[in-house]
Design an enzyme around this catalytic site. Structure first.
Site, short mmCIF file in Angstrom:
data_model
loop_
_atom_site.label_atom_id
_atom_site.label_comp_id
_atom_site.label_asym_id
_atom_site.label_seq_id
_atom_site.Cartn_x
_atom_site.Cartn_y
_atom_site.Cartn_z
N SER A 1 47.12 47.47 48.12
CA SER A 1 45.73 47.94 48.11
C SER A 1 45.51 48.96 49.21
CB SER A 1 44.80 46.74 48.30
OG SER A 1 43.47 47.20 48.51
N GLY A 2 44.87 50.08 48.86
CA GLY A 2 44.68 51.16 49.82
C GLY A 2 43.88 50.80 51.05
N HIS A 3 42.77 50.07 50.85
CA HIS A 3 41.84 49.91 51.98
C HIS A 3 42.34 48.99 53.08
CE1 HIS A 3 39.67 45.98 51.15
NE2 HIS A 3 40.20 46.18 49.96
N GLN B 1 48.63 42.71 52.34
CA GLN B 1 48.51 42.73 53.81
C GLN B 1 49.72 43.37 54.47
OE1 GLN B 1 46.04 41.73 55.97
NE2 GLN B 1 44.66 41.33 54.28
N GLY C 1 43.93 45.87 44.90
CA GLY C 1 44.87 44.75 44.96
C GLY C 1 44.55 43.67 43.94
N CYS D 1 36.63 37.09 52.04
CA CYS D 1 36.31 36.65 50.68
C CYS D 1 35.69 35.27 50.70
CB CYS D 1 37.56 36.65 49.84
SG CYS D 1 38.60 38.08 50.16
N ASN E 1 46.78 36.76 54.53
CA ASN E 1 45.64 37.51 55.05
C ASN E 1 44.85 36.76 56.12
OD1 ASN E 1 45.30 36.17 52.36
ND2 ASN E 1 43.13 36.44 52.81
N THR F 1 40.56 57.08 33.23
CA THR F 1 40.77 58.31 33.99
C THR F 1 41.14 57.97 35.44
OG1 THR F 1 39.23 59.47 32.58
CG2 THR F 1 39.70 60.48 34.71
C1 LIG Z 1 42.40 42.21 50.26
C2 LIG Z 1 43.44 41.41 49.54
C3 LIG Z 1 43.52 41.40 48.14
C4 LIG Z 1 42.52 42.12 47.28
O1 LIG Z 1 42.65 43.51 47.33
P1 LIG Z 1 41.38 44.42 46.89
O2 LIG Z 1 41.92 45.81 46.88
O3 LIG Z 1 40.34 44.21 47.92
O4 LIG Z 1 40.99 43.98 45.53
C5 LIG Z 1 44.52 40.68 47.56
N1 LIG Z 1 45.43 39.99 48.29
C6 LIG Z 1 45.39 39.99 49.64
C7 LIG Z 1 46.44 39.23 50.40
C8 LIG Z 1 44.39 40.69 50.30
O5 LIG Z 1 44.37 40.66 51.64
#
Ligand SMILES: *Cc1c(COP(=O)(O)O)cnc(C)c1O
Length: 382
Positions: free
Chosen positions: A201-203, A181, A73, A327, A153, A239
């Protein structure tokens, strides 16, 4: 002392779903070719990447050609803002965003301000919503870019994204949304919502860490942010992280397939927890919008309680939660988001974020309802 394990910090990261991990495994062990190579064996890896692109596009209402994979993200936000500003800089240098963005956006905007762009950060109302009148008033002839997160978030508030998109499209201003989010948790339609750029963002939705994507609407010639080889049609060099990308695609498809049922289930867990806490803990207050919020997000303030002490006590009982955002954990300054919705520094310090997702259960809520109220009472008695 009862020791549980409750993971209630899904806004910080989520567990990789079993189906997602299973989809990834072959791309580590047997289908390990470099997608750029010319032989058929590598073509299998390239097919995995393209299948994932279609899965991610499907979750957004986008075309596969509008999806570009990134390292997450943060990179997607950096790319959208820095390259978007560069792309439109001949027209003007004014950018609008909000005071409650993630630092991936806020710090990218600070970097742009140092390069001579003028950044307006709009306030939000006490529920964390951007007021459309404020946005309309801030728009200028030289405004080239608006960036507003889809959902926050920390406090979970969901912004009026479609309305913001319509305002921007009517004036041909680029509209970026940090939807990290929201993707996988809320329905999104980039076409109906007039979104030009969208970061995910995947996680945050059961795919691995270190992979994400930027949606770039067709026709927007966004300059690359990472220079090098010709991967991602010359727009994002390096890659491809094939297994992670395959996982991202699988998670996007999984989330889309179970959306409504999962969102309702998770929201019901959250609402039961909220009701129980409000009934058992005097002086607890909900932060963020009462209804326009992410299904899994609960953010509460407890007067007379230090957030870090509460987190430490919860941790000692096996409960993973957050104050502010991951963060900003460890930072002593109150959260910029809680400050922006009008909380004084002391109330902001006494806030707790509990966030649920796919793995969260009724037992998690039972445990939290059993442990949390007495812990707060104990801290208040000190
Ligand atoms: C977690 C988050 C990000 C950052 O994403 P990462 O994949 O961890 O770099 C950016 N914006 C929001 C709102 C998030 O919750």
């Amino acid at each position: 002392m009862k020791k549980a394990f409750v993971y209630a910090d899904n806004a910080a990261t989520t567990r990789v779903a079993d189906e997602v991990l299973a989809a990834m495994v072959p791309y580590f062990s047997s289908l390990y070719g470099n997608p750029s190579a010319a032989y058929g064996f590598a073509g299998l890896a390239a097919e995995g990447v393209e299948h994932a692109r279609a899965q991610v596009a499907g979750a957004l209402g986008a075309a596969p050609g509008e999806v570009f994979f990134t390292s997450g993200g943060t990179e997607a936000d950096n790319w959208a803002l820095k390259s978007g500003a560069r792309l439109r800089s001949a027209r003007g240098r004014h950018i609008i965003s909000t005071a409650i963005e993630h630092h991936a956006v806020l710090h990218s905007l600070e970097a742009l301000a140092e390069e001579g762009f003028e950044v307006t950060l709009l306030p939000v109302d006490p529920d964390g919503l951007l007021r459309l009148e404020d946005l309309e008033r801030a728009l200028r002839d030289d405004t080239i870019l608006v960036s507003c997160m889809f959902a926050n978030n920390e406090i979970g508030t969901v912004q009026p994204v479609a309305e913001i998109g319509a305002l921007c499209r009517a004036r041909d201003i680029l509209f970026h949304t940090d939807a990290v989010q929201a993707v996988g948790h809320l329905p999104i339609d980039v076409v109906a919502m007039n979104i030009d750029l969208l970061a995910l963002s995947g996680h945050k939705f059961h795919a691995p860490k270190g992979v994400g994507a930027l949606y770039v609407r067709r026709g927007i010639d966004l300059p690359p942010f990472v220079d090098g080889g010709k991967q991602e049609r010359g727009r994002r060099a390096g890659t491809e992280a094939v297994p992670a990308i395959v996982g991202l695609g699988a998670a996007a498809e999984l989330a889309t397939a179970h959306f409504e049922r999962e969102a309702a289930r998770v929201a019901a867990l959250r609402d039961r927890l909220l009701k129980g806490i409000l009934a058992q803990v005097p002086g607890a207050r909900l932060n963020g919008h009462p209804t326009r919020r992410l299904p899994g997000n609960l953010n509460l303030s407890f007067s007379g309680v230090e957030g870090p002490s509460l987190l430490a006590l919860l941790d000692s009982r096996g409960i993973c939660a957050a104050a502010g955002s991951a963060c900003t954990a460890g930072a002593s300054a109150p959260s910029h988001v809680l400050t922006a919705i009008g909380l004084d520094a002391q109330t902001a310090q006494g806030s707790l974020r509990l966030s649920f997702a796919g793995d969260s259960t009724e037992e998690d809520v039972d445990t939290l309802l059993e442990l949390l109220p007495p812990l707060i009472a104990r801290l208040r008695a000190l």
